[in-house]
Write a protein that holds these residues in place. Sequence first.
Motif, PDB file in Angstrom:
ATOM      1  N   ALA A  36      17.380  14.297  20.020  1.00  0.00           N
ATOM      2  CA  ALA A  36      18.250  13.093  19.374  1.00  0.00           C
ATOM      3  C   ALA A  36      19.636  13.129  19.780  1.00  0.00           C
ATOM      4  CB  ALA A  36      18.238  13.314  17.940  1.00  0.00           C
ATOM      5  N   ARG A  37      20.146  14.382  20.649  1.00  0.00           N
ATOM      6  CA  ARG A  37      21.520  14.221  20.982  1.00  0.00           C
ATOM      7  C   ARG A  37      21.449  13.853  22.584  1.00  0.00           C
ATOM      8  NH1 ARG A  37      25.323  16.859  17.592  1.00  0.00           N
ATOM      9  NH2 ARG A  37      24.436  17.516  15.782  1.00  0.00           N
ATOM     10  N   MET A  38      20.364  13.664  23.187  1.00  0.00           N
ATOM     11  CA  MET A  38      20.205  13.647  24.608  1.00  0.00           C
ATOM     12  C   MET A  38      19.671  12.069  24.957  1.00  0.00           C
ATOM     13  SD  MET A  38      18.824  17.450  25.573  1.00  0.00           S
ATOM     14  CE  MET A  38      19.877  17.723  26.983  1.00  0.00           C
ATOM     15  N   THR A  39      19.813  11.824  26.426  1.00  0.00           N
ATOM     16  CA  THR A  39      19.710  10.612  27.098  1.00  0.00           C
ATOM     17  C   THR A  39      18.679  10.820  27.971  1.00  0.00           C
ATOM     18  OG1 THR A  39      21.813   9.655  26.409  1.00  0.00           O
ATOM     19  CG2 THR A  39      20.402   8.498  28.015  1.00  0.00           C
ATOM     20  N   LEU A  40      17.427  10.108  28.129  1.00  0.00           N
ATOM     21  CA  LEU A  40      16.683  10.353  29.224  1.00  0.00           C
ATOM     22  C   LEU A  40      17.066   9.818  30.362  1.00  0.00           C
ATOM     23  CD1 LEU A  40      13.685  10.562  30.058  1.00  0.00           C
ATOM     24  CD2 LEU A  40      13.324   8.181  29.692  1.00  0.00           C
ATOM     25  N   MET A 291       9.845  14.622  32.111  1.00  0.00           N
ATOM     26  CA  MET A 291      11.028  14.052  31.887  1.00  0.00           C
ATOM     27  C   MET A 291      12.144  14.595  31.577  1.00  0.00           C
ATOM     28  SD  MET A 291       8.914  11.641  28.631  1.00  0.00           S
ATOM     29  CE  MET A 291      10.038  10.584  28.547  1.00  0.00           C
ATOM     30  N   GLN A 292      13.227  14.191  32.166  1.00  0.00           N
ATOM     31  CA  GLN A 292      14.716  15.205  32.143  1.00  0.00           C
ATOM     32  C   GLN A 292      15.436  14.398  31.226  1.00  0.00           C
ATOM     33  OE1 GLN A 292      16.130  16.910  35.893  1.00  0.00           O
ATOM     34  NE2 GLN A 292      17.998  16.058  35.358  1.00  0.00           N
ATOM     35  N   PHE A 293      16.163  15.225  30.500  1.00  0.00           N
ATOM     36  CA  PHE A 293      17.205  14.720  29.375  1.00  0.00           C
ATOM     37  C   PHE A 293      18.361  15.333  29.704  1.00  0.00           C
ATOM     38  CE2 PHE A 293      12.930  14.312  27.684  1.00  0.00           C
ATOM     39  CZ  PHE A 293      12.806  13.225  27.071  1.00  0.00           C
ATOM     40  N   GLU A 294      19.568  14.581  29.613  1.00  0.00           N
ATOM     41  CA  GLU A 294      20.731  15.135  29.706  1.00  0.00           C
ATOM     42  C   GLU A 294      21.831  14.652  28.579  1.00  0.00           C
ATOM     43  OE1 GLU A 294      22.244  13.770  33.511  1.00  0.00           O
ATOM     44  OE2 GLU A 294      20.965  15.245  34.749  1.00  0.00           O
ATOM     45  N   THR A 295      22.682  15.559  28.323  1.00  0.00           N
ATOM     46  CA  THR A 295      23.765  14.963  27.370  1.00  0.00           C
ATOM     47  C   THR A 295      24.700  14.143  28.146  1.00  0.00           C
ATOM     48  OG1 THR A 295      24.842  17.064  27.752  1.00  0.00           O
ATOM     49  CG2 THR A 295      23.746  16.868  25.839  1.00  0.00           C
TER      50      THR A 295
END
Length: 321
Positions: A36-40, A291-295
């Motif tokens: 919920a705190r990260m972006t794809l 899938m990679q997520f980042e802040t």
Amino acid sequence: MSDVPHLLIPFAASPSPGCQQTLKELPLPHLNRLLARMTLAGTDVGEETDFAPPHERALARALGLPTAKNGITPWAAWQQRHLRGEAIRSKAWAYITPCQWHVSTDHVTMLDPADLQLTPFSSRALMDLLAPWFADDGIELIYDEPMRWIASGDVFEGVSAASLDRVIQRDVRSWMPLADNAEHTRAIHRLQSEMQMLLYTHPLNDARAEEGLPPVNTFWMHGAGRLATVPSASAAPLVPSGLRDAALREDWKQWAAQWRELDAGAVAEIEHHVAAGGKARLTLCGECSSMQFETAERGFGQKLKSLFSRPQRFLDLQNKL
């Protein structure tokens, strides 16, 4: 972002019906709060038939390593870079894993090499037994660990060799090594057949049978290729291995237990880090894709939008892996 912690999770999901059902009943609170705190930031869409699984492709990207066709990375050469220096560029390298193939009427199944329970002593003895046959094809064997030897030779040039994680508990005939040079392909397949014939009635396996151990009847080659350019050093992601064994055996009860442990451990640490304002990366890998997520810094508009949008949850994402 080289100093940003990166958690890369292999076997995070599977299309297996058993896994799908398990996920519906698997609470992963820290993972869901982290997502919920990260972006794809990116996806790697692949196929179940790719020789390299998504987690190996993702790790190669994180380390700046090259990938060839089928996503293959020369892992053996990369591992040898500190020991061999510039010499690794002059040779093609591969991993060799002793294994057992179970042959039935319509399948040739790779059993889990870990079940062989090879010790350093027994593995070295086996390697010494097989080394002359490999040498006949210009291959040098070097002991690395009980379940993995290092090999070097021209025969590994331009070879597509499926990852060990792709073939365990599967029919190997769909995953046999292929080379740009047809002679290299024939040499590898012939060597595998020769090792089967040699080991079929060898006293080494008679002794193993007396100890209640399964026979070793061939080998698997993986991580093959030449590393023409050594990438600059980069921080390696944290790659937990707890989900792997359970997923390969389709033991979804144990897999769920490993996920709960991971969620309360490494995932919780990253989640707390991000909640405190830190940056992080998360890569979730399945059977086909990752899938990679980042802040990321979010503007006022993005923050306002997030208040009214449904946070992404792992259960909603797992079908994309």
